[in-house]
Design a protein around this motif. Structure first.
Motif, short mmCIF file in Angstrom:
data_model
loop_
_atom_site.label_atom_id
_atom_site.label_comp_id
_atom_site.label_asym_id
_atom_site.label_seq_id
_atom_site.Cartn_x
_atom_site.Cartn_y
_atom_site.Cartn_z
N ALA A 100 1.20 -1.28 -0.31
CA ALA A 100 0.09 0.09 0.30
C ALA A 100 1.21 1.29 0.00
O ALA A 100 1.08 1.87 -0.83
CB ALA A 100 -1.06 -0.27 1.20
N ASP A 101 2.56 1.48 0.53
CA ASP A 101 2.37 2.64 0.22
C ASP A 101 3.74 2.69 -0.43
O ASP A 101 3.22 3.81 -1.37
CB ASP A 101 3.79 2.75 1.66
N ALA A 102 4.11 1.41 -1.11
CA ALA A 102 4.62 1.18 -2.73
C ALA A 102 3.08 1.82 -3.90
O ALA A 102 3.99 2.68 -4.51
CB ALA A 102 5.29 0.30 -3.29
N ALA A 103 2.68 1.69 -3.77
CA ALA A 103 1.85 2.04 -4.11
C ALA A 103 1.05 3.93 -4.33
O ALA A 103 0.18 4.15 -5.36
CB ALA A 103 0.31 1.11 -4.24
N GLY A 104 0.54 3.91 -3.50
CA GLY A 104 0.13 5.67 -2.75
C GLY A 104 -1.82 5.01 -2.95
O GLY A 104 -1.81 3.99 -2.75
N GLU A 105 -2.10 6.33 -2.34
CA GLU A 105 -3.13 6.26 -2.66
C GLU A 105 -4.92 6.29 -2.87
O GLU A 105 -5.22 5.52 -3.48
CB GLU A 105 -3.98 7.62 -1.48
N ASP A 106 -3.90 6.56 -4.54
CA ASP A 106 -5.23 6.77 -5.57
C ASP A 106 -4.88 5.28 -6.29
O ASP A 106 -6.43 4.15 -6.62
CB ASP A 106 -4.68 8.19 -6.86
N LEU A 107 -3.96 4.75 -5.82
CA LEU A 107 -3.73 2.97 -6.67
C LEU A 107 -4.70 2.52 -5.97
O LEU A 107 -5.12 1.23 -6.20
CB LEU A 107 -2.50 3.36 -7.18
N MET A 108 -4.16 2.54 -4.94
CA MET A 108 -5.00 1.43 -2.93
C MET A 108 -6.06 1.86 -3.29
O MET A 108 -7.13 1.24 -3.20
CB MET A 108 -4.38 1.78 -2.08
N ARG A 109 -7.21 2.90 -3.32
CA ARG A 109 -8.36 2.89 -3.66
C ARG A 109 -9.44 2.54 -5.21
O ARG A 109 -9.78 1.93 -5.01
CB ARG A 109 -8.60 4.95 -3.73
N ARG A 110 -8.74 2.45 -5.86
CA ARG A 110 -8.85 1.29 -7.06
C ARG A 110 -8.47 0.15 -7.13
O ARG A 110 -9.58 -1.05 -7.24
CB ARG A 110 -8.12 2.15 -8.49
N VAL A 111 -7.50 -0.16 -6.72
CA VAL A 111 -7.28 -1.97 -5.98
C VAL A 111 -8.48 -1.97 -4.92
O VAL A 111 -9.14 -3.23 -5.25
CB VAL A 111 -5.65 -1.65 -5.95
N LEU A 112 -8.84 -1.56 -4.30
CA LEU A 112 -10.05 -1.41 -2.89
C LEU A 112 -10.92 -2.07 -3.21
O LEU A 112 -11.55 -3.03 -3.46
CB LEU A 112 -9.28 -1.23 -1.71
N LEU A 113 -11.33 -1.40 -4.35
CA LEU A 113 -13.05 -1.44 -5.32
C LEU A 113 -12.56 -2.60 -5.96
O LEU A 113 -14.10 -3.16 -5.84
CB LEU A 113 -13.03 -0.27 -6.30
#
Length: 129
Positions: A100-113
């Motif tokens: 999650a730290d490597a991905a960043g907030e925007d990508l993590m939001r999309r992954v979690l969807l």
């Protein structure tokens, strides 16, 4: 992210005694995660990881059905020799929080969807209400 930095962070967060322990956890967790992601998000997430882990995330066959967080932890425990559900929860949290730290907030939001509810907790990113 470089291999050494990624493993060092997983090792620190998981409080592993050795780099091979951290690597074993990372390989299992990333393979299981990769089976649950598709498309651009999976490719973008993989690109944030060291090459070996990138390939592990990209190579699994898609899961037949999505695992809820509890079943994801149980599956992790089944793949790590000597693991219990409690230690697997620790393994999952150590690896996914670094991802999650490597991905960043925007990508993590999309992954979690793409994932069932409550995976945000496995990544150490509780959703804000």
């Amino acid at each position: 992210m470089r291999w050494e930095a990624f493993l060092a962070q997983v090792r620190e967060r998981g409080e592993y005694a050795s780099a091979p322990e951290a690597e074993r956890a990372a390989r299992v967790v990333l393979a299981l995660l990769g089976a649950h992601l598709v498309g651009t998000e999976r490719a973008e997430l993989a690109a944030c990881l060291p090459e070996t882990f990138e390939l592990i995330l990209l190579n699994p066959l898609p899961a037949v059905e999505p695992l809820d967080p509890e079943r994801f932890v149980r599956a992790t425990a089944a793949w790590i020799e000597g693991a219990t559900e409690e230690t697997a929860k620790w393994d999952v949290g150590a690896v996914l929080s670094v991802v999650a730290d490597a991905a960043g907030e925007d990508l993590m939001r999309r992954v979690l969807l793409q994932l069932p509810p409550d995976y945000d907790l496995l990544f150490g990113r509780p959703r804000r209400v």
